[in-house]
Motif scaffolding. Sequence first.
Motif, short mmCIF file in Angstrom:
data_model
loop_
_atom_site.label_atom_id
_atom_site.label_comp_id
_atom_site.label_asym_id
_atom_site.label_seq_id
_atom_site.Cartn_x
_atom_site.Cartn_y
_atom_site.Cartn_z
N THR A 55 0.84 -1.20 0.00
CA THR A 55 0.00 0.00 0.00
C THR A 55 0.87 1.25 0.00
N VAL A 56 1.92 1.22 0.86
CA VAL A 56 2.80 2.38 0.94
C VAL A 56 3.47 2.62 -0.41
N VAL A 57 3.99 1.52 -1.02
CA VAL A 57 4.68 1.66 -2.30
C VAL A 57 3.74 2.24 -3.34
N SER A 58 2.49 1.72 -3.39
CA SER A 58 1.59 2.22 -4.43
C SER A 58 1.19 3.66 -4.15
N ALA A 59 1.07 3.99 -2.85
CA ALA A 59 0.73 5.38 -2.53
C ALA A 59 1.85 6.32 -2.96
N VAL A 60 3.12 5.88 -2.73
CA VAL A 60 4.25 6.71 -3.13
C VAL A 60 4.26 6.87 -4.65
N LEU A 61 4.04 5.74 -5.37
CA LEU A 61 4.03 5.81 -6.84
C LEU A 61 2.94 6.77 -7.32
N LEU A 62 1.78 6.65 -6.68
CA LEU A 62 0.66 7.51 -7.06
C LEU A 62 1.03 8.98 -6.84
N LEU A 63 1.68 9.22 -5.69
CA LEU A 63 2.06 10.59 -5.36
C LEU A 63 3.06 11.13 -6.37
N VAL A 64 4.09 10.29 -6.67
CA VAL A 64 5.10 10.70 -7.64
C VAL A 64 4.44 11.00 -8.98
N GLY A 65 3.54 10.09 -9.38
CA GLY A 65 2.83 10.26 -10.66
C GLY A 65 2.01 11.54 -10.66
N THR A 66 1.32 11.78 -9.55
CA THR A 66 0.48 12.97 -9.46
C THR A 66 1.33 14.23 -9.56
N VAL A 67 2.47 14.22 -8.81
CA VAL A 67 3.33 15.39 -8.82
C VAL A 67 3.90 15.62 -10.22
N TRP A 68 4.31 14.51 -10.90
CA TRP A 68 4.86 14.63 -12.24
C TRP A 68 3.81 15.21 -13.19
N TYR A 69 2.58 14.64 -13.08
CA TYR A 69 1.49 15.08 -13.94
C TYR A 69 1.23 16.56 -13.71
N TRP A 70 1.21 16.92 -12.42
CA TRP A 70 0.91 18.29 -12.06
C TRP A 70 1.99 19.24 -12.58
N GLN A 71 3.28 18.80 -12.50
CA GLN A 71 4.36 19.69 -12.91
C GLN A 71 4.39 19.96 -14.40
N THR A 72 3.86 19.02 -15.19
CA THR A 72 3.90 19.23 -16.64
C THR A 72 2.66 19.97 -17.14
N GLN A 73 1.66 20.14 -16.27
CA GLN A 73 0.44 20.83 -16.69
C GLN A 73 0.66 22.34 -16.67
N PRO A 74 0.17 23.06 -17.69
CA PRO A 74 0.28 24.51 -17.60
C PRO A 74 -0.65 25.05 -16.50
N VAL A 75 -0.35 26.25 -16.05
CA VAL A 75 -1.18 26.90 -15.04
C VAL A 75 -2.10 27.88 -15.76
N VAL A 76 -3.36 27.91 -15.39
CA VAL A 76 -4.25 28.93 -15.93
C VAL A 76 -4.79 29.73 -14.75
N GLU A 77 -4.60 31.04 -14.77
CA GLU A 77 -5.10 31.89 -13.69
C GLU A 77 -6.19 32.80 -14.25
N TYR A 78 -7.28 32.92 -13.49
CA TYR A 78 -8.38 33.79 -13.91
C TYR A 78 -8.55 34.91 -12.89
N ALA A 79 -9.02 36.08 -13.35
CA ALA A 79 -9.46 37.10 -12.40
C ALA A 79 -10.93 36.84 -12.13
N GLY A 80 -11.39 37.18 -10.95
CA GLY A 80 -12.81 37.02 -10.63
C GLY A 80 -13.64 38.05 -11.36
N ALA A 81 -14.94 38.05 -11.06
CA ALA A 81 -15.83 38.98 -11.77
C ALA A 81 -15.81 40.36 -11.13
N ASP A 82 -15.29 40.49 -9.91
CA ASP A 82 -15.45 41.74 -9.19
C ASP A 82 -14.25 42.67 -9.22
N GLU A 83 -13.04 42.11 -9.17
CA GLU A 83 -11.90 43.00 -9.08
C GLU A 83 -10.68 42.42 -9.76
N PRO A 84 -9.73 43.29 -10.15
CA PRO A 84 -8.50 42.80 -10.77
C PRO A 84 -7.72 41.92 -9.80
#
Lengths: 192, 339
Positions: free
Chosen positions: B104-133
Amino acid sequence: MTVTAEDELWQRFRSGDEQAFTAIYNTYFATLYRYGYHIASDDELVKDTIQTLFVELWRAHRTLSPTDSIKFYLLKAMRRQVYRAIRQQTPALMGTDADNSLGFSPEFDFITLEVQQQQQAQLRQAINQLSHRQKEAITLLYIDGLSYPEIADMMAVQVRTVYNLVYEALERLRKLLSQPGFWLLTLMGLMV
Amino acid sequence: MKNEYSSAEALAADPAFIEWVQHPTPTNTAVWERWLVQHPDRSAELNLARQLVTMWQLSPINPPADAQATVWAAVQAQKNSPVYPVRQHRPAPTRRRRTGALATVVSAVLLLVGTVWYWQTQPVVEYAGADEPRTVTLPDGSTVVLNTGASVRFPRHWSADEDRTVWLVGKAQFSVTHQSNKQRFIVQTPDQLRVEVLGTVFTVDEQERQTRVVLNSGRVRLHMAGQPKPINMVPGELVDIPANTRQAIVRRRVEPAVYSAWTTRQFIFDNTTLGDMADLLTQDLGYRIEFADSTLRNRRMTIHLPTRDPAILLAAIAEANDLTVSTVTPNHIRISPKL
């Protein structure tokens, strides 16, 4: 955001839409941070709380109920989580006087007001005399834009009580402001 | 809205009044102006109530710059990892259980590594809200102030040998850091305009009909699709690039503070024509402004308002030029000479 747009965004989130989840986070992060910060005055605690809140929201998205105000829903959850986090951090506060020592005690910013430093100090002093609950009620009304029934629900009191909290606090501040010469009235000449 | 308010407190506690002070529209302004006409003796209380509402400013107003991104990264990393029930009394694990726990620990670590890798390669999109800059900090320390409704997309990391490219929809002001290796910074808009930058402050306003670039300081080069020659901008210059490539590109000298006033939630106009002010209200706030006489558009005035309040701006324009501002529908304003 209009009520229908908000309702639709929440529906999409409940059905597992990651984009909707991201949009909700980005829209309300600053509001939640501000509110949490003025209860806890602790950056790390507030960030941890928001993190826990959103992880739990995502894990539970299928079972969440509909809401017509995402902001109200999140602020209410945030309030619960912040108080829980504070109590866990300082178990000594558990007990009857917990509500006196815990509470909404924000810092104020009067830079945008055209008043002298001495008047800013007077304002600060007047606001410090208000109770935590008075400050919280006014902040939820003015800064977070909640309605009286929403504030009552959040603070677990009657709507009438919220109105009294707000009114009594404003009465105190008004007495200070209506002292002769306190304000330099600027823009009103243009308005009226 | 009630008709009678016994005091300034009663006004300041009233949701309709708060709404007007915080979000004035021509409609609610008209309502309260009418109320004041009916109750001329209450204007001091109205002013007092206004101050009660506006003075309630908490500090800090905004969270620290990186808080939103940091917490989001942690949420992303955690949100899909499995939940283990918390047990108060854990029995000593048997050998088989320990193997199971290890897996379980090994698979959790793999999942975490995978998630972090996936997250690091994803672009970031930032939005402003409707009310203020909203201010967003980029991976290189540059900042972007996004206007309401705008969004910006960028990679999580830039390596030293690649251009720093961001994709913009809507209006934003960029303050770009200068990198020692002269790494280029590029703003790409959907209509194929590329703005190339070397450490500087400038605004890009991407709209359906045209994109406007205003340079406050530093140096900026514009590359337009289908145009072999780039435009080199100098500080204090404004360039309008129409979406329709057959229309002419307009270049002129302006006061850049006028065009970045929205980032500080103010209105600043220096010797600006009423026509330009009307265009700004149209583009940024969705107003439709009609001049009874088109020569009025060319009148100039200077005005600095500490709040970005269209009702006050229109009132000030009318006052200074002896004009009448009338409300046709909430967002449709008509400006005409006083009769």
